[in-house]
Every structure is written in structure tokens, then in C-alpha cells.
Design an enzyme around this catalytic site. Structure first.
Site, PDB file in Angstrom:
ATOM      1  N   GLY A 106      47.938 -54.835  74.853  1.00 12.34           N
ATOM      2  CA  GLY A 106      48.457 -54.244  76.071  1.00 12.34           C
ATOM      3  C   GLY A 106      49.842 -54.734  76.432  1.00 12.34           C
ATOM      4  O   GLY A 106      50.238 -54.685  77.598  1.00 12.34           O
TER       5      GLY A 106
ATOM      6  N   GLU B   2      56.459 -41.287  70.828  1.00 12.94           N
ATOM      7  CA  GLU B   2      55.053 -41.683  70.942  1.00 12.94           C
ATOM      8  C   GLU B   2      54.183 -40.531  71.423  1.00 12.94           C
ATOM      9  O   GLU B   2      53.060 -40.345  70.952  1.00 12.94           O
ATOM     10  CB  GLU B   2      54.917 -42.894  71.867  1.00 12.94           C
ATOM     11  CG  GLU B   2      53.529 -43.492  71.854  1.00 12.94           C
ATOM     12  CD  GLU B   2      53.484 -44.960  72.191  1.00 12.94           C
ATOM     13  OE1 GLU B   2      52.380 -45.466  72.431  1.00 12.94           O
ATOM     14  OE2 GLU B   2      54.553 -45.618  72.202  1.00 12.94           O
TER      15      GLU B   2
ATOM     16  N   ASP C 158      56.785 -48.441  79.406  1.00 13.01           N
ATOM     17  CA  ASP C 158      56.906 -49.432  78.344  1.00 13.01           C
ATOM     18  C   ASP C 158      58.279 -49.375  77.693  1.00 13.01           C
ATOM     19  O   ASP C 158      58.924 -50.403  77.463  1.00 13.01           O
ATOM     20  CB  ASP C 158      55.823 -49.208  77.286  1.00 13.01           C
ATOM     21  CG  ASP C 158      54.424 -49.376  77.837  1.00 13.01           C
ATOM     22  OD1 ASP C 158      54.282 -49.790  79.005  1.00 13.01           O
ATOM     23  OD2 ASP C 158      53.468 -49.082  77.095  1.00 13.01           O
TER      24      ASP C 158
END
Length: 381
Positions: A123, A159, A171
Site C-alpha cells: 500500500g 495504470e 499516488d
């Protein structure tokens, strides 16, 4: 041997440059980024490092020091999104090349050698680090002139559309834009952000990351199901995204939702946006210790409303708080991965020991615990 030295051994010549991009830990604001909401990540010292050189023959050669196997050879003109999602580590840098070309940038090939210290499946955004370091290297080498937010959006597209994971942009923005000693307060609706000083040591505090070593796979459908549920909630409420739902109206809004899971997801997202705003207010007021209970409240929401926690993550929070932590919560996509613990510096060792003891007592594998040090974002080394 250095990453540059390994590159030369692999490809027969020195690289044109070496770049690094960090993983991240998210202080507060989970599953809010794809709802146009608020998040507050910080970059970690753990990085993906890439040695890269240009090619002009249309070939993309990829190699990882961390994965068994030889060089992956791909034709940049033939890159296509992965059917059904998934794929190997190479899909992440390859996806960036695809996304850049789709955006009209003439990437004519590259030799890439990667090595990463970002834990995978924890994570902590190991995939975003791979994407961002590749994007920054190609931006520099091919003179594309893209800004950090533009690189983050292209990495997210890689992604989403190439690898098949419907992540938000937090992210990649954290990896691309963070600066040392700060947390990144990001509004994902317009990608505006503010660097918030986050010097916990000066206030006698420490933020611990507890990697449970339980691996998650966000491509397995659970993340996508929650994203779809949030989108269903927005449609039912007649708004474009859940960002538009005011926290003050949350109770009135929830009674309009008939599906129980959608109701829970909406409650989490709207309340977590509010928790980010509360956290910012506390940090701006110089009261970082008061952020602790907000973290614990956020964990309860992730556990009970979003239902993305797991026994190991719950145990971190319970054991840390029982041992005197100021607060704790799971961080990241969940179903394993990591938790964060805010603690007074003088109690950090005893709290960490209490967590390790609790894991041993429950028969769980020992966690990996380390301090979260707000670090620099992507850069050329």
C-alpha cells in the site's frame, strides 16, 4: 553495483541518466481521489530508481533488478492495453510509454533498468513509483516539457487504461510533486496542491509505518467495485462526483440511497474528505498531536463503511492505541498492506514492540515497522 553500473553491464553502454521516484504513505484521505476529493500523502525515502537511455529504432527494453528474468523486449508501436488487466511489473513502465505516445509524444524507444526499495503489495505505491520514474526520465530525455502534474496524470492513465487498475491520481501526484519535510495537500478535482510543513520531530512526534506483509492486489476487483459503488452513489444523488456532497448535508443525503453498500461508501468518502480538512486545520494551527484521533476515526470508517481492512490492519490500530499511540489507521487500498501510527517520539519503541507482540500472539507473521520521513519527490540523480 550501482543501477548505472548494472545498466552498462546489461546494455553495453552507460545510461544517459539516472532518475528516482518515491513511494508514498497517505496520512489521511482514502478512496477520495477518484471522487475528486482531498488527500494528504507524503513521499517516503524508499524509491524506484531507473537508469535510462534513448533508442531510435522503436524498441523498448526493460529490465528489473528485483524480478527474476531477463530483459523484456517490446515494440513501442505495438503496445496495447492489457486485456482484462493485470500483467507483470513491465506493464507499468510500458504503459507509460504507451500513454505518452497516445498523448502525441514521439517516444522512439528506450533502454531501461529499474531497481526499487519501495515494498510491493504494502500500500505504499510501488507501482506509481515505477510509472513516475519512467515518465520523468522520458520527459527529460526526449525534451517533452511536461509539468509534474502532467506527468502524474499520464502515469495514472498508464495504470488505468494500460494495466487495468482504476486508481485515482493521488499516488502519482505524491511521487511526482512531493518535497522533503512536507505533506502534500492535494485537491484531486483540479490538481491544485499546497506543500504543508510536516516536521513531526520538531514537535516530539513520530509517524510509524507498519507493513503487515499481507499482500493485496488492487486489480482483483474489490477496488473497482468500490469505485463503481461511489459512482453509482453520485448518479443517484444527481452530482458529478461525491466531492460535491457537503459534509453538513451527509445525514440528509444518506436517506436518499436505497442500496446499503452504496450508502456506506458515500458516508466514508464524504466524511473522509471532511477528515482531511480537519487535519489541515490542526496542522496549520500547530497541533499535530490532535491529528491522532482523526486517524483512528478514519480507520473505523475504512473498516466498517468501506470494508477494506483486514484482521492484521485492525490489530495494528488496536494494539498501537492500547499501548499509548495518539492514533492509527490503515493506509492505501487496504486488504492488507500498511497502517500508520502517530506516536510521541519517546513512546515509539514501546508502541512498536506492543504491535509486534500482538502479532506474535495472534499467530501472524511479524510486521515491518519503520518511520515515515517526509522525503523528496521524483528527481534526476
Amino acid at each position: 553495483m550501482s543501477v548505472a553500473g548494472e545498466f552498462e553491464e546489461l546494455y553495453g553502454a552507460a545510461p544517459e541518466g539516472v532518475w528516482a521516484a518515491p513511494g508514498r504513505v497517505n496520512l489521511i484521505g482514502e478512496y477520495t481521489d477518484f471522487n475528486d476529493g482531498f488527500v494528504m500523502p507524503l513521499a517516503l525515502p524508499h524509491t524506484a530508481v531507473a537508469a535510462v537511455s534513448r533508442r531510435d529504432d522503436g524498441e523498448l527494453r526493460l529490465h528489473s533488478a528485483d524480478v527474476e528474468g531477463g530483459v523484456v523486449r517490446l515494440d513501442v508501436a505495438a503496445l496495447e492495453p492489457l486485456a482484462g488487466g493485470g500483467g507483470s511489473w513491465a506493464a507499468y513502465p510500458a504503459g507509460v510509454v504507451w500513454a505518452l505516445r497516445e498523448a502525441g509524444h514521439a517516444i522512439t524507444g528506450a533502454d531501461v533498468h529499474l531497481a526499487s526499495t519501495v515494498p510491493t503489495g504494502a500500500g505504499l505505491s510501488s507501482s506509481a513509483a515505477l510509472e513516475v520514474v519512467t515518465a520523468l526520465a522520458l520527459n527529460d530525455l526526449f525534451g517533452l516539457g511536461l509539468s509534474r502534474p502532467e506527468l502524474a496524470v499520464l502515469a495514472q492513465r498508464a495504470e488505468n487504461a494500460f494495466v487495468g487498475v482504476p486508481c485515482g491520481v493521488m499516488d502519482q501526484m505524491a511521487s511526482a510533486c512531493a518535497i522533503e519535510g512536507h505533506a502534500l495537500f492535494l485537491d484531486t478535482r483540479d490538481l491544485s496542491y499546497r506543500q504543508v510543513p510536516f516536521d513531526l520531530a520538531a514537535r516530539g512526534l513520530r509517524l510509524l509505518v507498519v507493513d503487515t506483509r499481507v499482500k493485496h492486489a488492487l486489480g482483483d476487483g474489490a477496488y473497482a467495485e468500490r469505485r463503481a459503488g461511489c459512482e453509482a452513489g453520485a448518479r443517484a444523488l444527481g452530482v458529478r462526483t461525491l466531492r460535491e456532497v457537503p459534509y453538513a448535508q451527509l445525514s440528509d443525503v444518506l436517506v436518499r440511497l436505497s442500496e446499503e453498500s452504496v450508502r456506506r461508501y458515500v458516508r466514508h468518502v464524504v466524511s473522509d474528505n471532511h477528515r482531511v480538512e480537519r487535519t489541515i486545520a490542526l496542522l496549520d494551527a500547530g497541533d499535530a498531536a490532535a491529528v491522532g484521533p482523526v486517524l483512528t476515526e478514519g480507520h473505523a470508517s475504512l473498516r466498517d463503511d468501506l470494508r477494506v481492512s483486514c484482521p492484521e490492519l485492525d490489530l495494528v490500530v488496536e494494539a498501537a492505541n492500547a499501548a499509548g499511540a495518539l492514533g492509527a489507521r490503515m493506509t492505501g487500498g487496504g486488504f492488507g498492506g500498511s497502517a500508520i501510527v502517530l506516536v510521541a517520539a519517546e513512546r515509539a519503541a514501546s508502541v512498536a514492540a506492543a504491535v509486534e507482540k500482538a502479532f506474535a500472539g495472534a499467530g501472524f507473521a511479524g510486521p515491518k515497522i519503520f518511520p515515515a520521513v517526509p522525503s523528496a519527490g521524483a528527481r534526476r540523480e
